[in-house]
Design a protein around this motif. Sequence first.
Motif, PDB file in Angstrom:
ATOM      1  N   UNK A 154      -5.352 -16.442  46.864  1.00  0.00           N
ATOM      2  CA  UNK A 154      -5.096 -17.281  45.684  1.00  0.00           C
ATOM      3  C   UNK A 154      -4.437 -18.595  46.081  1.00  0.00           C
ATOM      4  N   UNK A 155      -3.470 -18.512  46.968  1.00  0.00           N
ATOM      5  CA  UNK A 155      -2.745 -19.714  47.388  1.00  0.00           C
ATOM      6  C   UNK A 155      -3.673 -20.682  48.123  1.00  0.00           C
ATOM      7  N   UNK A 156      -4.520 -20.148  49.005  1.00  0.00           N
ATOM      8  CA  UNK A 156      -5.411 -21.004  49.781  1.00  0.00           C
ATOM      9  C   UNK A 156      -6.535 -21.559  48.907  1.00  0.00           C
ATOM     10  N   UNK A 157      -7.091 -20.700  48.058  1.00  0.00           N
ATOM     11  CA  UNK A 157      -8.210 -21.134  47.219  1.00  0.00           C
ATOM     12  C   UNK A 157      -7.754 -21.919  45.992  1.00  0.00           C
ATOM     13  N   UNK A 158      -6.488 -21.708  45.594  1.00  0.00           N
ATOM     14  CA  UNK A 158      -5.978 -22.408  44.428  1.00  0.00           C
ATOM     15  C   UNK A 158      -6.611 -21.937  43.137  1.00  0.00           C
TER      16      UNK A 158
END
Length: 165
Positions: A154-158
């Motif tokens: 989630x953090x990387x893909x936003x």
Amino acid sequence: MSSSHDRAAAELFADLYADLAGWCRRLVDDDGTAHEIASEAFTRLWMHWTTVEEPRGFLYVTAANLVRDHWRRTDRERRAMRRAGTEAALARQQAGAEASVPVRLIVQSMPEKLRTVVLLYYFADLPVRDIASLTKRREGTIRGDLHAAREYLRAVLGERCDHTR
């Protein structure tokens, strides 16, 4: 083969075929495949009929080997289909968002303990209990690592990346 050998072989087939096919059915979860394996085991027995001392044992060992071969072949086919589907999905994703990073690269960038759990759970399709057994860790720890891996994605893909089973 003499008529006494033919008679003994026919009796063995009548006595054991249904049990052997039923045993194979429980292992491969498919009637047709189970009957193919049982038939092949008997065929191989007939080829060695005069040299086999324990026909029942020969049949079950042969069938077990054929079941293992079936499992390996099925697993290879499943992995190939999954890879083809994943690659197609990644290609569609990349076509729709040129700047997006392929999921494969994100998974590769994860810390090893998260990457291992993600690969075993999502790509090898293993249940949490099997992963815990293979990695010699507790099931709760594996679930925690899966949660952390989803948060990492989630953090990387936003974006929201919920692929729970």
